[in-house]
Design an enzyme around this catalytic site. Structure first.
Site, PDB file in Angstrom:
ATOM      1  CB  SER A  85      -0.634   0.201   1.109  1.00 20.24           C
ATOM      2  OG  SER A  85      -1.806  -1.679   1.057  1.00 20.24           O
ATOM      3  CB  SER A 183     -12.188   0.825   0.979  1.00 18.15           C
ATOM      4  OG  SER A 183     -12.721  -0.927   0.413  1.00 18.15           O
ATOM      5  CG  ASN A 184      -7.241  -2.310  -0.451  1.00 14.63           C
ATOM      6  OD1 ASN A 184      -5.193  -1.946  -0.562  1.00 14.63           O
ATOM      7  ND2 ASN A 184      -7.223  -2.995   1.263  1.00 14.63           N
TER       8      ASN A 184
END
Length: 377
Positions: A85, A183-184
């Site tokens: 991320s 939230s990806n």
């Protein structure tokens, strides 16, 4: 990914001794960082760990353990990690460049740019571009959904649109702008936004806007189904104690894309974070927008647009991000006065509960990054 990796671990086991932590010499100028890294690595039973840090005049590296089990190979500043991320900061930076160019408005509904994409269970007329980048959209995370856990989906290529659909088909978790929840899916939709507005692939924009101009020669987005890392690398492991499974090439790389797919090194990520803090990546007038905290209920009230804020015990703040990919944990940040730090480890466990935590929580437990940012030797 928990179910798939646990199943794989039952089928394959790698048992090997792990190198002992590096010992700080009495004249080591970075004793505090070395001790913090050793403790962090011990806490999470990682085969190896590294810190790449410095300022505008100097850069230094401390390492603990090994980049690959069965080898005595300290991790270096130019060994590649799957940075997970940390990709989100790159993606947010591209969107903010488009804002500067007048192509995107942060407070415009995503429906304006991607008509018909966010609809039904989630309302694209209510969710703004800012909500996506700030994780205040209410769109569920596709990584927590059954399709993500299906092994058949982990061994074939995927598109941004397909992955986004896995999250978008689930009901909204809250009204946009009322809560923070990581939230990806938000950043997969942001990748779709970049492609729609520019008419080019996310990979092309990433290369032409950030990787090329900054000279990040060891940073790239893997092509779908290209699971092998290119060049010197850190092997990623699942497991703990003396039993580890090498998962470096286990997961299909297109499961991450604009939300978590980048491969990079400690040196390249540190250089990117410093360039971002200096106003080289995102124009300086837009940095306050990027850094403004959401100030909403949730686990990260200081999260802005693709960056989080880290208070330093030596004074001041740093801005950066954290990343998880199966086998890897990373975190990096930089300050306005020229300090930067990257921390990486080559393990991700599930039995101890770490997979359910954010990368910031995992790596922040030993405060290794902030120790490095405050370590002036």
């Amino acid at each position: 990914m928990r179910r798939t990796l646990v199943t794989a671990a039952l089928a394959i086991a790698l048992v090997a001794p792990v190198a002992a932590p590096a010992q700080s010499a009495p004249d080591d100028p970075h004793v505090a960082t070395q001790e913090s890294l050793d403790a962090l690595r011990s806490d999470w039973t990682a085969p190896g760990g590294v810190v790449v840090a410095g300022d505008r005049d100097d850069e230094w590296t401390v390492s603990s353990g090994t980049a690959a089990i069965g080898q005595d190979r300290p991790i270096t500043a130019t060994d590649k990690f799957r940075v997970g991320s940390l990709t989100k900061t790159f993606t947010a930076s591209i969107v903010l460049q488009l804002v500067d160019e007048g192509e995107v408005d942060l407070d415009e509904p995503i429906e304006t740019y991607l008509p018909g994409v966010v609809q039904g269970a989630n309302d694209g007329t209510e969710i703004t571009v800012r909500n996506l980048l700030q994780h205040t959209s209410g769109i569920p995370d596709y990584l927590q959904i059954e399709r993500m856990l299906d092994p058949r989906n982990q061994f074939r290529p995927h598109t941004l649109a397909e992955i986004a659909s896995w999250g978008l088909e689930k009901p909204s978790e809250f009204e946009p702008g009322t809560e923070y929840r990581y939230s990806n899916t938000n950043y997969i939709v942001a990748g779709m936004l970049i492609e729609k507005v520019t008419g080019r692939s996310y990979d092309q924009e990433l290369n032409d806007r950030i990787i090329g101009p900054l000279g990040l020669t060891d940073t790239y987005l893997p092509e779908p189904q290209h699971k092998q890392l290119v060049g010197p690398q850190v092997r990623g492991y699942f497991g703990q104690q003396f039993a580890y499974l090498d998962v470096t090439e286990l997961i299909e790389p297109s499961m991450g894309l604009s939300g978590g797919g980048i491969v990079s090194t400690g040196a390249d990520v540190a250089a990117f974070m410093q360039a971002l803090a200096d106003g080289t990546v995102v124009p300086r007038p837009l940095l306050p927008e990027m850094r403004t905290p959401n100030d909403l209920p949730g686990s990260a009230p200081k999260y802005g647009l693709g960056v989080d804020e880290f208070e330093l015990p030596c004074g001041g703040v740093a801005y950066g991000h954290y990343g998880i990919w199966p086998g890897y944990q990373t975190i990096a940040a930089a300050t306005d006065d020229g300090r930067h730090a990257f921390v990486g480890m080559n393990v991700l466990n599930f039995a101890d509960g770490s997979a359910g935590m954010s990368g910031r929580e995992i790596l922040g437990r030993a405060n290794t990054m902030v120790t490095a940012l405050c370590d002036n030797g």
